[in-house]
Design a protein around this motif. Structure first.
Motif, PDB file in Angstrom:
ATOM      1  N   THR A  86    -131.663  43.766  60.947  1.00  0.00           N
ATOM      2  CA  THR A  86    -132.637  44.559  60.183  1.00  0.00           C
ATOM      3  C   THR A  86    -131.975  45.555  59.241  1.00  0.00           C
ATOM      4  O   THR A  86    -132.661  46.219  58.477  1.00  0.00           O
ATOM      5  CB  THR A  86    -133.566  45.320  61.143  1.00  0.00           C
ATOM      6  OG1 THR A  86    -132.766  46.126  62.013  1.00  0.00           O
ATOM      7  CG2 THR A  86    -134.410  44.355  61.959  1.00  0.00           C
ATOM      8  N   SER A  87    -130.641  45.665  59.319  1.00  0.00           N
ATOM      9  CA  SER A  87    -129.953  46.580  58.405  1.00  0.00           C
ATOM     10  C   SER A  87    -128.541  46.066  58.130  1.00  0.00           C
ATOM     11  O   SER A  87    -127.993  45.282  58.892  1.00  0.00           O
ATOM     12  CB  SER A  87    -129.888  47.992  58.990  1.00  0.00           C
ATOM     13  OG  SER A  87    -129.115  47.989  60.163  1.00  0.00           O
ATOM     14  N   PHE A 105    -128.075  39.604  56.833  1.00  0.00           N
ATOM     15  CA  PHE A 105    -129.022  40.595  56.323  1.00  0.00           C
ATOM     16  C   PHE A 105    -129.292  40.377  54.836  1.00  0.00           C
ATOM     17  O   PHE A 105    -130.455  40.312  54.413  1.00  0.00           O
ATOM     18  CB  PHE A 105    -128.494  42.015  56.567  1.00  0.00           C
ATOM     19  CG  PHE A 105    -129.346  43.073  55.939  1.00  0.00           C
ATOM     20  CD1 PHE A 105    -130.564  43.428  56.503  1.00  0.00           C
ATOM     21  CD2 PHE A 105    -128.943  43.715  54.771  1.00  0.00           C
ATOM     22  CE1 PHE A 105    -131.364  44.402  55.919  1.00  0.00           C
ATOM     23  CE2 PHE A 105    -129.739  44.679  54.181  1.00  0.00           C
ATOM     24  CZ  PHE A 105    -130.949  45.026  54.752  1.00  0.00           C
ATOM     25  N   GLN A 109    -132.833  39.099  53.089  1.00  0.00           N
ATOM     26  CA  GLN A 109    -133.495  39.934  52.080  1.00  0.00           C
ATOM     27  C   GLN A 109    -133.734  39.150  50.788  1.00  0.00           C
ATOM     28  O   GLN A 109    -134.796  39.268  50.167  1.00  0.00           O
ATOM     29  CB  GLN A 109    -132.662  41.189  51.787  1.00  0.00           C
ATOM     30  CG  GLN A 109    -132.556  42.156  52.948  1.00  0.00           C
ATOM     31  CD  GLN A 109    -133.903  42.712  53.349  1.00  0.00           C
ATOM     32  OE1 GLN A 109    -134.685  43.152  52.504  1.00  0.00           O
ATOM     33  NE2 GLN A 109    -134.194  42.674  54.627  1.00  0.00           N
TER      34      GLN A 109
END
Length: 166
Positions: A86-87, A105, A109
């Motif tokens: 998530t990051s 990630f 995205q």
């Protein structure tokens, strides 16, 4: 004799009947509707092909990232079956595991930004040692609540999957 010819010409039809005009309008309308349907299908199929090419590009991009990081690939660091990062790890001196997390990630995205309802998943089959990279998207853009791949585009997402054999 002229009298007979002039009577004969008076009895001949001189123009189109209303029925002939209506039939020709109907035939023309059906033809134009057919052309409009062909154009609509052409646009839809073109959009589907465009989205599939984007998905294919992203799937193979992740395979290339995995091949460029063989230590993380062989250690199973690209196995994100339980969920994508998530990051961004935000490291300056990254380990192969950190690079794998950053790759996943950024990849996820990019998919979410490029495909309608887009998401990606990477999973490792420990029995075979094969990674499966899957890109999903909502082809109909109808916010499908069913997050699985399937053959019914009205309720399922469209998927593109590739495998990496180590």
């Amino acid at each position: 004799m002229n009298n007979i010819i002039s009577r004969y010409r008076k009895n001949q039809q001189a123009g189109f009947s209303m029925l002939e005009v209506l039939v020709s309008i109907i035939v023309l309308s059906v033809g134009l509707l057919g052309m409009a349907m062909m154009q609509t299908n052409s646009v839809r199929f073109s959009q589907d092909a465009y989205l599939r090419s984007i998905a294919s590009s992203y799937a193979y991009e992740m395979l290339d990232r995995m091949r460029a990081n063989p230590d993380a690939t062989s250690n199973g660091n690209y196995d994100f079956a339980s969920g994508m990062p998530t990051s961004d790890p935000g490291c300056t001196t990254c380990t192969p595991s950190d690079n794998a997390a950053r790759d996943a990630f950024n990849w996820h995205q990019n998919i979410a930004a490029s495909l309608p309802g887009g998401s990606g998943q990477i999973s490792l089959n420990n029995g075979t040692g094969r990674y499966t990279v899957t890109v999903r998207w909502d082809r109909r853009n109808n916010d499908s609540a069913n997050p699985v791949c399937g053959t019914n585009p009205l309720i399922n997402l469209t998927c593109f999957s590739v495998e990496l054999v180590q």
